[in-house]
Design a protein around this motif. Structure first.
Motif, mmCIF file in Angstrom:
data_model
loop_
_atom_site.group_PDB
_atom_site.id
_atom_site.type_symbol
_atom_site.label_atom_id
_atom_site.label_comp_id
_atom_site.label_asym_id
_atom_site.label_seq_id
_atom_site.Cartn_x
_atom_site.Cartn_y
_atom_site.Cartn_z
ATOM 1 N N ALA A 234 27.308 22.076 -5.672
ATOM 2 C CA ALA A 234 26.542 23.183 -6.256
ATOM 3 C C ALA A 234 26.499 24.348 -5.275
ATOM 4 C CB ALA A 234 25.120 22.720 -6.570
ATOM 5 N N PRO A 235 26.441 25.587 -5.772
ATOM 6 C CA PRO A 235 26.365 26.737 -4.864
ATOM 7 C C PRO A 235 24.968 26.863 -4.273
ATOM 8 C CG PRO A 235 26.165 27.476 -7.121
ATOM 9 C CD PRO A 235 26.446 25.989 -7.191
ATOM 10 N N PRO A 236 24.839 27.456 -3.082
ATOM 11 C CA PRO A 236 23.511 27.690 -2.508
ATOM 12 C C PRO A 236 22.719 28.742 -3.274
ATOM 13 C CG PRO A 236 25.212 28.668 -1.134
ATOM 14 C CD PRO A 236 25.918 27.868 -2.173
ATOM 15 N N ALA A 237 23.401 29.549 -4.065
ATOM 16 C CA ALA A 237 22.766 30.540 -4.943
ATOM 17 C C ALA A 237 23.774 30.908 -6.016
ATOM 18 C CB ALA A 237 22.343 31.782 -4.160
ATOM 19 N N GLU A 238 23.302 31.249 -7.196
ATOM 20 C CA GLU A 238 24.193 31.701 -8.259
ATOM 21 C C GLU A 238 23.494 32.757 -9.096
ATOM 22 O OE1 GLU A 238 25.350 28.439 -10.794
ATOM 23 O OE2 GLU A 238 23.460 27.419 -10.407
ATOM 24 N N ALA A 239 24.233 33.349 -10.023
ATOM 25 C CA ALA A 239 23.733 34.504 -10.773
ATOM 26 C C ALA A 239 23.209 35.546 -9.791
ATOM 27 C CB ALA A 239 22.646 34.096 -11.753
ATOM 28 N N VAL A 240 24.023 35.811 -8.733
ATOM 29 C CA VAL A 240 23.573 36.707 -7.663
ATOM 30 C C VAL A 240 23.719 38.161 -8.103
ATOM 31 C CG1 VAL A 240 24.163 35.018 -5.884
ATOM 32 C CG2 VAL A 240 25.829 36.796 -6.488
ATOM 33 N N ASP A 241 22.882 39.001 -7.525
ATOM 34 C CA ASP A 241 22.971 40.439 -7.776
ATOM 35 C C ASP A 241 24.107 41.065 -6.982
ATOM 36 O OD1 ASP A 241 20.449 40.722 -9.385
ATOM 37 O OD2 ASP A 241 19.588 39.933 -7.537
ATOM 38 N N VAL A 242 24.383 40.517 -5.791
ATOM 39 C CA VAL A 242 25.435 41.047 -4.924
ATOM 40 C C VAL A 242 26.185 39.886 -4.282
ATOM 41 C CG1 VAL A 242 26.014 42.579 -3.001
ATOM 42 C CG2 VAL A 242 23.932 42.983 -4.340
ATOM 43 N N LEU A 243 27.513 39.917 -4.384
ATOM 44 C CA LEU A 243 28.381 39.011 -3.637
ATOM 45 C C LEU A 243 29.219 39.885 -2.717
ATOM 46 C CD1 LEU A 243 29.376 35.995 -3.432
ATOM 47 C CD2 LEU A 243 31.235 36.672 -4.949
ATOM 48 N N LEU A 244 29.256 39.570 -1.437
ATOM 49 C CA LEU A 244 30.023 40.397 -0.512
ATOM 50 C C LEU A 244 30.830 39.533 0.430
ATOM 51 C CD1 LEU A 244 27.747 41.901 2.292
ATOM 52 C CD2 LEU A 244 26.856 40.310 0.616
ATOM 53 N N GLY A 245 31.918 40.114 0.933
ATOM 54 C CA GLY A 245 32.772 39.403 1.880
ATOM 55 C C GLY A 245 33.713 40.367 2.562
ATOM 56 N N SER A 246 33.989 40.125 3.833
ATOM 57 C CA SER A 246 34.907 40.984 4.594
ATOM 58 C C SER A 246 36.049 40.140 5.152
ATOM 59 C CB SER A 246 34.168 41.688 5.745
ATOM 60 O OG SER A 246 33.627 40.749 6.660
ATOM 61 N N ASP A 247 37.264 40.663 5.030
ATOM 62 C CA ASP A 247 38.459 39.964 5.527
ATOM 63 C C ASP A 247 38.563 38.545 4.990
ATOM 64 O OD1 ASP A 247 39.776 41.953 7.124
ATOM 65 O OD2 ASP A 247 38.196 41.736 8.623
ATOM 66 N N VAL A 248 38.271 38.374 3.712
ATOM 67 C CA VAL A 248 38.335 37.033 3.111
ATOM 68 C C VAL A 248 39.538 36.858 2.196
ATOM 69 C CG1 VAL A 248 35.861 36.556 3.265
ATOM 70 C CG2 VAL A 248 36.743 37.778 1.270
ATOM 71 N N ILE A 249 40.339 37.917 2.011
ATOM 72 C CA ILE A 249 41.507 37.831 1.124
ATOM 73 C C ILE A 249 42.774 37.855 1.954
ATOM 74 C CG2 ILE A 249 42.797 38.956 -0.717
ATOM 75 C CD1 ILE A 249 40.184 40.022 -1.803
ATOM 76 N N TRP A 250 43.501 36.772 1.929
ATOM 77 C CA TRP A 250 44.828 36.657 2.539
ATOM 78 C C TRP A 250 45.432 35.346 2.050
ATOM 79 C CZ3 TRP A 250 44.085 32.466 5.865
ATOM 80 C CH2 TRP A 250 42.793 32.309 6.372
ATOM 81 N N GLY A 251 46.756 35.288 2.032
ATOM 82 C CA GLY A 251 47.409 34.095 1.515
ATOM 83 C C GLY A 251 47.021 33.858 0.065
ATOM 84 N N HIS A 252 46.681 32.613 -0.259
ATOM 85 C CA HIS A 252 46.331 32.257 -1.638
ATOM 86 C C HIS A 252 44.882 32.559 -1.964
ATOM 87 C CE1 HIS A 252 44.653 28.842 0.512
ATOM 88 N NE2 HIS A 252 43.989 28.506 -0.587
#
Length: 325
Positions: A234-252
């Motif tokens: 299960a996720p630690p939180a869901e139906a969030v107002d904001v999801l953020l991430g930096s340098d998390v996209i590479w490869g697959h």
């Protein structure tokens, strides 16, 4: 975000890796084998982090950004660097200052110890995302934060700079009555990562900055993307107002981040992502966000705004994505 002049180490170390990558051989010493984009991203990061650690440990030069307060070595040999990040320009003497402990030691003296990855240091993408948050907070979240508690989650948080910056900004907002929004309930920012060493350091960084957070609560939780997407956790939180991430996209990971957003962001919520320009997987990430629900997308699609930024010697792509209602 205030930072020291950029070092050329990121660019020179990256060139060193790329020059040697083409000569990679298979584990049994055979001929050159095909390499995936993910292999190259991991190994390039490893070379960069090893060089950062060497230079910082020897005093040859400081780390490329932030202001170093203290440098020490842990009993297990890990290099620990405490640095400060001012969330504003020098013209604002009252600007908040975050204190982070970083672990720039992918090439650890004992390879069985430590992060052995990228989560121990603040990367340029985090700086770009922080500046986006500072510059556009009122536009993107100001009214919502003043009206009701905001729930945010950072994926791949690493040292936690963007998530803590958002917590500071949320904590400074007021509720509808003009009193701190704690009167209506605390804002909440959940900083997530996977490796236990990274999570332990995240907890230290949250504790070190509690006084800056005002009416916002920051917490740390483990999140392994595959387990969540396969329904194994299960996720630690869901139906969030904001999801953020930096340098998390590479490869697959482009597709995975898109799927995470569709799993976790509520209709009308925000997705804020920074990535190095030209990364493998950015096109797949966008496609995953745009896919209509009737064509297999999980829940409503996202509207996507893309801008460019330049931080610490890197060209970045910033995604501001609003989920459709």
């Amino acid at each position: 975000l205030k930072r020291a002049p950029t070092s050329a180490v990121l660019r020179s170390a990256g060139r060193t890796f790329r020059a040697s990558a083409a000569m990679a051989t298979s584990g049994d010493g055979g001929s050159a084998r095909p390499r995936t984009a993910e292999d190259e991203e991991f190994e390039e990061a490893d070379v960069i982090l090893a060089e950062l650690r060497r230079r910082a440990a020897t005093g040859e030069c400081d780390l490329p950004w932030g202001d170093t307060k203290e440098r020490r070595e842990a009993p297990d040999g890990a290099l620990l660097v405490e640095r400060t990040y001012a969330l504003g320009g020098s013209e604002d003497p009252g600007r908040p200052v975050l204190t982070l402990l970083e672990m720039p030691y992918s090439a650890h003296p004992d390879v069985s110890v430590g992060v052995n990855g990228t989560g121990g240091i603040v990367w340029p993408g985090a700086l770009g995302l922080v500046n986006l948050l500072r510059q556009r907070f009122d536009e993107l979240l100001g009214a919502a934060a003043a009206a009701a508690p905001v729930l945010a989650l950072e994926i791949g948080a690493g040292c936690g700079l963007p998530g803590l910056c958002l917590a500071v900004l949320l904590g400074a907002t007021s509720g509808t009555s003009g009193t701190p929004s704690a009167a209506e309930g605390l804002h909440r920012v959940v900083l997530t990562d996977e490796a236990e060493a990274v999570l332990a350091n995240l907890r230290r960084n949250v504790e070190a900055n509690v006084a800056q957070l005002g009416s916002c609560r920051a917490e740390v939780a483990r999140l392994e993307w595959g387990e969540l997407l396969e329904g194994e956790a299960a996720p630690p939180a869901e139906a969030v107002d904001v999801l953020l991430g930096s340098d998390v996209i590479w490869g697959h990971r482009g597709e995975l981040v898109g799927r995470l957003a569709r799993r976790l962001v509520r209709p009308g919520g925000l997705l804020l992502i920074s990535a190095q320009e030209g990364r493998e997987g950015l096109d797949v990430f966008e496609a995953a966000l745009r896919c209509p629900e009737q064509e297999g997308g999980e829940g409503p699609a996202f509207g996507i705004e893309v801008t460019q930024a330049h931080e610490a010697g890197e060209s970045l792509v910033l995604f501001v994505c609003r989920r459709q209602l």
